[in-house]
Write a protein that holds these residues in place. Structure first.
Motif, PDB file in Angstrom:
ATOM      1  N   ALA A  80       2.381  -9.902  12.250  1.00 40.93           N
ATOM      2  CA  ALA A  80       3.066 -11.205  12.206  1.00 40.93           C
ATOM      3  C   ALA A  80       4.436 -11.051  12.847  1.00 40.93           C
ATOM      4  O   ALA A  80       5.026  -9.966  12.820  1.00 40.93           O
ATOM      5  CB  ALA A  80       3.195 -11.705  10.769  1.00 40.93           C
ATOM      6  N   PRO A  81       4.978 -12.145  13.404  1.00 32.17           N
ATOM      7  CA  PRO A  81       6.246 -12.046  14.141  1.00 32.17           C
ATOM      8  C   PRO A  81       7.502 -12.116  13.278  1.00 32.17           C
ATOM      9  O   PRO A  81       8.600 -11.893  13.778  1.00 32.17           O
ATOM     10  CB  PRO A  81       6.187 -13.262  15.070  1.00 32.17           C
ATOM     11  N   LYS A  82       7.343 -12.453  11.986  1.00 34.29           N
ATOM     12  CA  LYS A  82       8.510 -12.633  11.126  1.00 34.29           C
ATOM     13  C   LYS A  82       8.292 -11.964   9.766  1.00 34.29           C
ATOM     14  O   LYS A  82       7.160 -11.816   9.300  1.00 34.29           O
ATOM     15  CB  LYS A  82       8.788 -14.128  10.886  1.00 34.29           C
ATOM     16  N   LEU A  83       9.410 -11.607   9.124  1.00 33.72           N
ATOM     17  CA  LEU A  83       9.405 -11.162   7.732  1.00 33.72           C
ATOM     18  C   LEU A  83      10.098 -12.226   6.888  1.00 33.72           C
ATOM     19  O   LEU A  83      11.165 -12.724   7.275  1.00 33.72           O
ATOM     20  CB  LEU A  83      10.165  -9.845   7.563  1.00 33.72           C
ATOM     21  N   LEU A  84       9.516 -12.571   5.767  1.00 27.90           N
ATOM     22  CA  LEU A  84      10.168 -13.455   4.803  1.00 27.90           C
ATOM     23  C   LEU A  84      10.386 -12.652   3.527  1.00 27.90           C
ATOM     24  O   LEU A  84       9.431 -12.273   2.849  1.00 27.90           O
ATOM     25  CB  LEU A  84       9.312 -14.699   4.530  1.00 27.90           C
ATOM     26  N   LEU A  85      11.650 -12.374   3.219  1.00 33.07           N
ATOM     27  CA  LEU A  85      12.014 -11.596   2.048  1.00 33.07           C
ATOM     28  C   LEU A  85      12.375 -12.555   0.929  1.00 33.07           C
ATOM     29  O   LEU A  85      13.316 -13.349   1.066  1.00 33.07           O
ATOM     30  CB  LEU A  85      13.212 -10.687   2.359  1.00 33.07           C
ATOM     31  N   SER A  86      11.652 -12.497  -0.174  1.00 30.98           N
ATOM     32  CA  SER A  86      11.877 -13.439  -1.264  1.00 30.98           C
ATOM     33  C   SER A  86      12.209 -12.687  -2.544  1.00 30.98           C
ATOM     34  O   SER A  86      11.403 -11.894  -3.042  1.00 30.98           O
ATOM     35  CB  SER A  86      10.624 -14.302  -1.473  1.00 30.98           C
ATOM     36  N   GLY A  87      13.422 -12.921  -3.067  1.00 32.57           N
ATOM     37  CA  GLY A  87      13.828 -12.187  -4.255  1.00 32.57           C
ATOM     38  C   GLY A  87      14.868 -12.927  -5.073  1.00 32.57           C
ATOM     39  O   GLY A  87      15.278 -14.042  -4.744  1.00 32.57           O
ATOM     40  N   ASP A  88      15.305 -12.279  -6.138  1.00 33.77           N
ATOM     41  CA  ASP A  88      16.247 -12.861  -7.086  1.00 33.77           C
ATOM     42  C   ASP A  88      17.684 -12.521  -6.682  1.00 33.77           C
ATOM     43  O   ASP A  88      18.083 -11.370  -6.693  1.00 33.77           O
ATOM     44  CB  ASP A  88      15.932 -12.299  -8.486  1.00 33.77           C
ATOM     45  N   ASN A  89      18.435 -13.558  -6.349  1.00 32.33           N
ATOM     46  CA  ASN A  89      19.853 -13.411  -6.034  1.00 32.33           C
ATOM     47  C   ASN A  89      20.649 -14.287  -6.993  1.00 32.33           C
ATOM     48  O   ASN A  89      21.583 -14.982  -6.623  1.00 32.33           O
ATOM     49  CB  ASN A  89      20.105 -13.823  -4.576  1.00 32.33           C
TER      50      ASN A  89
END
Length: 239
Positions: A101-110
Motif C-alpha cells: 500500500a502507498p500510505k501508512l495510517l498510524l492510529s493511537g492514543d494521544n
C-alpha cells in the motif's frame, strides 16, 4: 421462614440461570466474531518469516488497499514503543516497503501529554525511511472502534490492510467490516508477550461489547476535519 427460604432458593436459581445464559451468549458471540474473520487474516509475520509469500502478496494486491492501518499498543516511554507496538510497526514498514500500500495510517492514543503513542509511532516509521508525505497520523484512536470509524470518516479510507496481533485482529476486522471498510489483516505476532492471558480474557469481553456497538454505529469519541488518505499526510503529524 419457609417463604424466606423459598425466596432465596428461587433467587439463587434465577442468578445461576442468568449467569449460564450470559456466559453462553458471550461464548457464542466470541466464536462468531472469530469464525467470521479468520479467513481475512492473510498471514502472521513472525521473526522467522519476515517476508510475504507470493500467494499472500497476490491476495493483498487484489484488495488494492489505500493504506496500511497500524493500531496503537502502548509505549515504554516518550521515545520507545512497547514490544507489541514495535512488532506492529516493523510489520507495517515491511508491508509498505514491499509495495502493498502507498500510505501508512498510524492510529493511537494521544489523550495526554505523558502518553503520546502517535509521537513514538511517527518517529519510529520515519527513522525506518518512510517519507513524511506517506505517513498519516490519527491522534484520537482511543479504541479499536474509534480507529476504524475515523479511518473511514476522517481519512476517507475505503480499503486497508490492518496490522495488529492475531488475538486482536478478529475484532478489528469485524468492526471494520460492519462500518463499511474492506480490509484484510496481517498479524504481527513475533514472540510471546508478557501478560497475554489477561489480554485474551479482556479481548473476549471487548468482542462482545463491540458486537453490539457496531449495531448502533455511534460516532467516534472525537471528530474533526477530513484528511484524505490519498493526499499528503504531513499535515496530520501535529509536530
Amino acid at each position: 421462614m419457609r417463604r424466606v427460604k423459598k425466596f432465596f432458593t428461587g433467587l439463587i436459581i434465577l442468578i445461576v440461570v442468568a449467569a449460564v445464559i450470559i456466559g453462553f451468549t458471550m461464548v457464542t458471540i466470541n466464536s462468531h466474531v472469530q469464525s467470521k474473520e479468520k479467513d481475512n487474516i492473510v498471514c502472521s509475520v513472525t521473526a522467522a518469516k519476515d517476508s510475504l509469500l507470493s500467494s499472500e502478496v497476490k491476495k493483498l494486491d487484489k484488495l488494492d488497499p489505500d493504506c496500511i492501518l497500524v493500531l496503537g499498543a502502548g509505549i515504554k516511554d516518550s521515545q520507545t514503543p512497547s514490544a507489541m507496538l514495535k512488532d506492529r510497526l516493523d510489520t507495517a514498514i515491511m508491508l509498505y516497503k514491499a509495495g502493498i500500500a502507498p500510505k501508512l495510517l498510524l492510529s493511537g492514543d494521544n489523550g495526554t501529554v505523558s502518553h503520546n503513542e502517535i509521537h513514538v509511532m511517527l518517529k519510529y516509521v520515519k527513522a525506518a525511511g518512510v517519507p513524511d508525505k506517506d505517513i498519516f497520523c490519527d491522534h484520537a484512536g482511543f479504541s479499536t472502534y474509534d480507529s476504524m470509524y475515523r479511518a473511514k470518516s476522517i481519512f476517507k479510507v475505503r480499503k486497508a490492510v490492518i496490522v495488529t496481533q492475531s488475538y486482536h485482529m478478529y475484532r478489528a476486522l469485524y468492526i471494520a467490516e460492519k462500518l463499511g471498510l474492506k480490509t484484510l489483516g496481517v498479524a504481527s505476532d513475533q514472540k510471546k508477550y508478557k501478560g497475554q492471558a489477561k489480554r485474551e480474557l479482556r479481548e473476549v469481553l471487548a468482542r462482545n461489547k463491540d458486537f453490539f456497538k457496531v449495531m448502533v454505529k455511534p460516532e467516534s469519541t472525537v471528530g474533526g476535519s477530513t484528511i484524505p488518505i490519498s493526499g499528503d499526510g504531513t499535515e496530520s503529524h501535529g509536530e
